[in-house]
Design a protein around this motif. Structure first.
Motif, PDB file in Angstrom:
ATOM      1  N   ASP A  24       0.836  -1.214   0.000  1.00 43.27           N
ATOM      2  CA  ASP A  24       0.000   0.000   0.000  1.00 43.27           C
ATOM      3  C   ASP A  24       0.866   1.257   0.000  1.00 43.27           C
ATOM      4  OD1 ASP A  24      -2.355  -1.489   0.053  1.00 43.27           O
ATOM      5  OD2 ASP A  24      -2.549  -1.359   2.239  1.00 43.27           O
ATOM      6  N   ILE A  25       1.959   1.231   0.754  1.00 43.24           N
ATOM      7  CA  ILE A  25       2.866   2.387   0.810  1.00 43.24           C
ATOM      8  C   ILE A  25       3.494   2.614  -0.560  1.00 43.24           C
ATOM      9  CG2 ILE A  25       5.022   3.265   1.785  1.00 43.24           C
ATOM     10  CD1 ILE A  25       4.229   1.828   4.406  1.00 43.24           C
ATOM     11  N   VAL A  26       3.986   1.561  -1.170  1.00 39.74           N
ATOM     12  CA  VAL A  26       4.602   1.675  -2.496  1.00 39.74           C
ATOM     13  C   VAL A  26       3.567   2.162  -3.514  1.00 39.74           C
ATOM     14  CG1 VAL A  26       5.698   0.402  -4.380  1.00 39.74           C
ATOM     15  CG2 VAL A  26       6.387  -0.038  -2.016  1.00 39.74           C
ATOM     16  N   ALA A  27       2.345   1.640  -3.442  1.00 34.13           N
ATOM     17  CA  ALA A  27       1.291   2.065  -4.367  1.00 34.13           C
ATOM     18  C   ALA A  27       0.987   3.555  -4.205  1.00 34.13           C
ATOM     19  CB  ALA A  27       0.037   1.229  -4.148  1.00 34.13           C
ATOM     20  N   ALA A  28       0.943   4.046  -2.968  1.00 30.52           N
ATOM     21  CA  ALA A  28       0.692   5.468  -2.727  1.00 30.52           C
ATOM     22  C   ALA A  28       1.819   6.311  -3.300  1.00 30.52           C
ATOM     23  CB  ALA A  28       0.524   5.736  -1.232  1.00 30.52           C
TER      24      ALA A  28
END
Length: 61
Positions: A24-28
């Motif tokens: 999720d962090i990488v996607a954001a």
């Protein structure tokens, strides 16, 4: 010529909840084209920065 904060910082802070997965962090980071996001707690208070982009496999910039 001096560099000003406005030249290197965005106007909007991108944040993820403390229970966000690494994916999720990488996607954001990818979605908003940023090198880091702020991790926030349940009360939306900042807890600290996420890992920097190079640690997430994303080149800076």
């Amino acid at each position: 010529m001096p560099i000003e904060v406005k030249d290197v910082m965005g106007r909007v802070a991108i944040a993820v909840p403390a229970d966000a997965s690494f994916a999720d962090i990488v996607a954001a980071m990818k979605r908003f084209a940023v090198g880091a996001v702020t991790v926030i707690d349940a009360d939306r208070r900042p807890m600290g920065p996420s890992p920097p982009a190079p640690a997430c496999g994303r080149p800076p910039g």
